[in-house]
Write an enzyme that holds these catalytic residues in place. Structure first.
Site, PDB file in Angstrom:
ATOM      1  CG  HIS A  79      40.601  43.663  42.147  1.00 48.67           C
ATOM      2  ND1 HIS A  79      39.267  43.393  42.040  1.00 48.67           N
ATOM      3  CD2 HIS A  79      40.840  43.955  43.458  1.00 48.67           C
ATOM      4  CE1 HIS A  79      38.702  43.515  43.242  1.00 48.67           C
ATOM      5  NE2 HIS A  79      39.635  43.869  44.111  1.00 48.67           N
ATOM      6  CD  GLU A  81      40.273  40.377  37.557  1.00 45.22           C
ATOM      7  OE1 GLU A  81      40.971  40.860  38.471  1.00 45.22           O
ATOM      8  OE2 GLU A  81      39.289  39.648  37.775  1.00 45.22           O
ATOM      9  CB  CYS A 105      35.080  42.755  41.071  1.00 48.33           C
ATOM     10  SG  CYS A 105      36.231  44.094  40.735  1.00 48.33           S
ATOM     11  CB  CYS A 108      38.139  44.088  37.156  1.00 49.10           C
ATOM     12  SG  CYS A 108      39.363  44.249  38.471  1.00 49.10           S
TER      13      CYS A 108
HETATM   14  N1  LIG Z   1      38.277  39.328  40.211  1.00 47.79           N
HETATM   15  C1  LIG Z   1      39.035  39.551  41.294  1.00 47.79           C
HETATM   16  C2  LIG Z   1      38.484  39.481  42.568  1.00 47.79           C
HETATM   17  C3  LIG Z   1      39.290  39.713  43.659  1.00 47.79           C
HETATM   18  N2  LIG Z   1      40.597  40.008  43.477  1.00 47.79           N
HETATM   19  C4  LIG Z   1      41.469  40.174  44.624  1.00 47.79           C
HETATM   20  C5  LIG Z   1      41.118  41.211  45.641  1.00 47.79           C
HETATM   21  C6  LIG Z   1      41.679  40.632  46.911  1.00 47.79           C
HETATM   22  O1  LIG Z   1      43.083  40.873  46.964  1.00 47.79           O
HETATM   23  C7  LIG Z   1      41.470  39.134  46.747  1.00 47.79           C
HETATM   24  C8  LIG Z   1      40.233  38.619  47.441  1.00 47.79           C
HETATM   25  O2  LIG Z   1      39.143  39.401  47.059  1.00 47.79           O
HETATM   26  P1  LIG Z   1      37.885  39.570  48.046  1.00 47.79           P
HETATM   27  O3  LIG Z   1      37.232  38.231  48.120  1.00 47.79           O
HETATM   28  O4  LIG Z   1      38.460  40.026  49.372  1.00 47.79           O
HETATM   29  O5  LIG Z   1      37.045  40.597  47.364  1.00 47.79           O
HETATM   30  O6  LIG Z   1      41.425  38.930  45.335  1.00 47.79           O
HETATM   31  C9  LIG Z   1      41.135  40.067  42.199  1.00 47.79           C
HETATM   32  O7  LIG Z   1      42.349  40.309  42.024  1.00 47.79           O
HETATM   33  N3  LIG Z   1      40.327  39.853  41.131  1.00 47.79           N
HETATM   34 ZN   LIG Z   2      38.293  43.397  40.287  1.00 49.59          ZN
END
Ligand SMILES: Nc1ccn([C@H]2C[C@H](O)[C@@H](COP(=O)(O)O)O2)c(=O)n1
Ligand SMILES: [Zn+2]
Length: 175
Positions: A79, A81, A105, A108
């Protein structure tokens, strides 16, 4: 003569996060993050992507089968972060702020707390991830880490960032 028409610090740091996001190869969502020390110095920047050495062209990594960890993109993508933390060039991060294009999330958030970041500023929050967001929020609150939306903090910066995101989205083909 002095030029007073400059952007706000919040705009600059979210802008850096948005520019980093433009490097992401995730077709579903491009995210970015920028970590800033109490002195307004940038310590690290990151975007969501595969770990070093994992080939971006290998379609295996981008599969969507969440019932099988081997075939789920979620097993592989680092991710934004997390990458920003891992990419930090100046330590420690105690008392820093992380600017993130998306609400962080729980995974992170764990890293954010453990490295001593004290404030999160985010741009977007996915409403349908209510329970996941609530888990992040609980940990942040218990750990005493402030989290606020850029919209609430500085509406002009949020508006400017949304325009920048739109501009980046429409102008990023191998530039
Ligand atoms: N806080 C976040 C949330 C998600 N990501 C990234 C992970 C995936 O590459 C993309 C989409 O996430 P998903 O909706 O499939 O869980 O974004 C991130 O970098 N930071
Ligand atoms: Zn995350």
């Amino acid at each position: 003569m002095k030029n007073d028409s400059l952007i706000h610090w919040h705009s600059m740091f979210m802008g850096v996060a948005l520019l980093a996001a433009a490097r992401s190869k995730d077709a579903r969502k491009r995210n970015g993050a920028c970590i800033v020390g109490p002195d307004n110095k940038i310590s690290g920047v990151g975007y969501n992507g595969l770990p070093r050495g994992c080939d971006d062209h290998d379609e295996h990594y981008w599969q969507d089968d969440d019932s099988d960890p081997l075939n789920s993109r979620h097993s592989y993508i680092v991710h934004a972060e997390q990458n920003a933390i891992l990419n930090c060039t100046s330590l420690p991060l105690h008392g820093s702020t992380i600017y993130a294009t998306q609400y962080p999330c729980p995974r992170c958030v764990q890293s954010i707390i453990q490295v001593g970041i004290k404030r999160v500023v985010y741009l977007d929050k996915k409403a349908h991830q209510e329970r996941v967001n609530a888990a992040s929020e609980k940990m942040l609150a218990d750990a005493g880490v402030e989290i606020e939306s850029l919209q609430a903090l500085q509406p002009e910066s949020a508006e400017w960032s949304a325009e920048l995101a739109q501009f980046i989205e429409t102008s990023t083909t191998n530039r």
